[in-house]
Design a protein around this motif. Structure first.
Motif, PDB file in Angstrom:
ATOM      1  N   TYR A 240       0.829  -1.207   0.000  1.00  0.00           N
ATOM      2  CA  TYR A 240       0.000   0.000   0.000  1.00  0.00           C
ATOM      3  C   TYR A 240       0.865   1.260   0.000  1.00  0.00           C
ATOM      4  CZ  TYR A 240      -4.340   2.610   0.891  1.00  0.00           C
ATOM      5  OH  TYR A 240      -5.427   3.444   0.784  1.00  0.00           O
ATOM      6  N   VAL A 241       2.117   1.117  -0.439  1.00  0.00           N
ATOM      7  CA  VAL A 241       3.041   2.249  -0.485  1.00  0.00           C
ATOM      8  C   VAL A 241       3.310   2.614  -1.937  1.00  0.00           C
ATOM      9  CG1 VAL A 241       5.332   3.108   0.139  1.00  0.00           C
ATOM     10  CG2 VAL A 241       4.145   1.503   1.660  1.00  0.00           C
ATOM     11  N   THR A 242       2.942   3.817  -2.327  1.00  0.00           N
ATOM     12  CA  THR A 242       3.292   4.327  -3.648  1.00  0.00           C
ATOM     13  C   THR A 242       3.402   5.846  -3.581  1.00  0.00           C
ATOM     14  OG1 THR A 242       2.873   4.067  -6.027  1.00  0.00           O
ATOM     15  CG2 THR A 242       0.973   4.653  -4.656  1.00  0.00           C
ATOM     16  N   GLY A 243       4.263   6.399  -4.416  1.00  0.00           N
ATOM     17  CA  GLY A 243       4.494   7.842  -4.407  1.00  0.00           C
ATOM     18  C   GLY A 243       5.334   8.312  -3.239  1.00  0.00           C
ATOM     19  N   ALA A 244       6.040   7.391  -2.579  1.00  0.00           N
ATOM     20  CA  ALA A 244       6.835   7.739  -1.402  1.00  0.00           C
ATOM     21  C   ALA A 244       8.299   7.971  -1.779  1.00  0.00           C
ATOM     22  CB  ALA A 244       6.753   6.629  -0.361  1.00  0.00           C
ATOM     23  N   ILE A 245       8.936   8.877  -1.068  1.00  0.00           N
ATOM     24  CA  ILE A 245      10.383   9.099  -1.167  1.00  0.00           C
ATOM     25  C   ILE A 245      10.956   8.681   0.181  1.00  0.00           C
ATOM     26  CG2 ILE A 245      12.210  10.710  -1.753  1.00  0.00           C
ATOM     27  CD1 ILE A 245      10.028  10.579  -3.901  1.00  0.00           C
ATOM     28  N   VAL A 246      11.599   7.540   0.228  1.00  0.00           N
ATOM     29  CA  VAL A 246      12.037   6.964   1.501  1.00  0.00           C
ATOM     30  C   VAL A 246      13.491   7.332   1.780  1.00  0.00           C
ATOM     31  CG1 VAL A 246      12.265   4.857   2.852  1.00  0.00           C
ATOM     32  CG2 VAL A 246      10.464   5.021   1.124  1.00  0.00           C
ATOM     33  N   PRO A 247      13.751   8.130   2.827  1.00  0.00           N
ATOM     34  CA  PRO A 247      15.145   8.482   3.136  1.00  0.00           C
ATOM     35  C   PRO A 247      15.877   7.321   3.800  1.00  0.00           C
ATOM     36  CG  PRO A 247      13.666   9.463   4.761  1.00  0.00           C
ATOM     37  CD  PRO A 247      12.798   8.765   3.748  1.00  0.00           C
ATOM     38  N   VAL A 248      17.123   7.116   3.371  1.00  0.00           N
ATOM     39  CA  VAL A 248      18.016   6.142   4.003  1.00  0.00           C
ATOM     40  C   VAL A 248      19.289   6.911   4.304  1.00  0.00           C
ATOM     41  CG1 VAL A 248      19.073   3.865   3.818  1.00  0.00           C
ATOM     42  CG2 VAL A 248      16.970   4.348   2.561  1.00  0.00           C
ATOM     43  N   ALA A 249      19.251   7.653   5.398  1.00  0.00           N
ATOM     44  CA  ALA A 249      20.290   8.683   5.573  1.00  0.00           C
ATOM     45  C   ALA A 249      20.734   8.881   7.023  1.00  0.00           C
ATOM     46  CB  ALA A 249      19.763  10.014   5.024  1.00  0.00           C
TER      47      ALA A 249
END
Length: 252
Positions: A240-249
Motif C-alpha cells: 500500500y506504499v506508492t508515491g513515497a520518497i524513503v530516506p536512508v540517511a
C-alpha cells in the motif's frame, strides 16, 4: 515467491556500489536479475556470478541509459530472455564534477541530467508499457534512486546533482499517481552519505570521513542498507506504499 515462477527484477547501473548490492540482494530473494552496466564489464560479471551462486538467473546487458536506443535494446533483451519485468530499479546515475554552480559547464550539467533524469524517465516509460494493466500487463513495481541531496540542496558541491534528483522525485510522485490504478507502484529511495566509491571517483576521497560525524547516527550508511529498503519496496510487504520518497540517511 514461488520457485517455479520467479519474478524478474531489473537494476540499471548494477555493476558496483548500491546497484551491485541491490542486484545481489534480489538474487538471494529469488528474483531473476537483469543488470545493466555502462563501462564496468568485469564488475557486472562479478555481480552476475554472485547472483548465480545464490541459485538465481542473471542477465548482463551493456547499456547507457542516457541513450534511448540503449534503453530500448536493454528492455528488448530482457523481453527475449525473461519476458516482461516485474520490478525496475532505476539505479544508474552520475554526480558530475564537484563544484559551485558558477563552475559547472553546460556539458557537465547536460550529462548529469541525461543520466539521472532522462535515463530514469525512459526506463520508467518502457517498464510501464510492459507492466501496466492498461497495456495488458500484470502490474509491477518501480523504484527510482533519488538522494537526500534533492532536499538538502548540495550547496558548495553538487547543486547540479541535487537538482537532477529533485526531478527524479517529481517523476516518482507524478508517475505513481498516473499508474496507481494500473497495478504499478512507484517509489523512490533517497540515500544520504553512503560508503561507496562514488566519493573518491568524484574527487573527494575524504568526504565520508569528513561528513560522517555530522550525521545524527554518526556514520555513513552501507550499500546493503539501501538495498534492504529497495527490496522492501519491491515486496508485498509494501503493497500500500506508492508515491513515497524513503530516506536512508541516518537522520541527515
Amino acid at each position: 515467491m514461488s520457485a517455479a515462477t520467479p519474478r524478474t527484477l531489473i537494476v540499471t547501473g548494477g555493476s558496483k556500489g548500491i546497484g551491485a548490492a541491490i542486484a545481489r540482494a534480489a538474487g538471494i530473494a529469488g528474483f531473476r536479475v537483469a543488470l545493466s552496466y555502462k563501462g564496468d564489464a568485469a564488475g557486472a560479471e562479478q555481480v552476475a556470478r554472485a547472483i548465480e551462486a545464490a541459485g538465481a538467473e542473471a542477465l548482463i546487458v551493456k547499456a547507457d541509459v542516457a541513450q534511448e536506443a540503449d534503453v530500448l535494446a536493454l528492455f528488448e533483451a530482457i523481453d527475449a530472455r525473461f519476458g516482461p519485468p516485474d520490478v525496475l530499479v532505476n539505479n544508474a546515475g552520475g554526480v558530475g564534477p564537484l563544484g559551485r554552480v558558477e563552475a559547472i559547464g553546460a556539458s557537465a550539467l547536460a550529462e548529469v541530467m541525461a543520466i539521472n533524469v532522462v535515463g530514469s524517465f525512459l526506463c520508467c516509460r518502457e517498464a510501464v508499457k510492459r507492466m501496466s494493466t492498461r497495456h495488458g500487463g500484470h502490474g509491477g513495481v518501480i523504484v527510482n534512486m533519488s538522494s537526500r541531496a534533492a532536499e538538502l540542496g548540495g550547496a558548495g558541491e553538487w547543486v547540479h546533482y541535487a537538482a537532477s534528483k529533485g526531478a527524479v522525485n517529481s517523476l516518482t510522485i507524478g508517475l505513481a499517481r498516473e499508474v496507481a490504478a494500473e497495478g504499478i507502484r512507484v517509489n523512490a529511495v533517497a540515500p544520504g552519505l553512503i560508503a561507496t566509491n562514488l566519493h573518491a571517483a568524484a574527487g573527494a576521497p575524504d568526504r565520508l570521513e569528513r561528513l560522517g560525524p555530522s550525521i545524527p547516527m554518526q556514520r555513513p550508511g552501507t550499500a546493503q542498507e539501501v538495498a534492504d529498503i529497495v527490496m522492501w519496496l519491491a515486496s508485498p510487504a509494501s503493497a500500500y506504499v506508492t508515491g513515497a520518497i524513503v530516506p536512508v540517511a541516518g537522520g541527515r
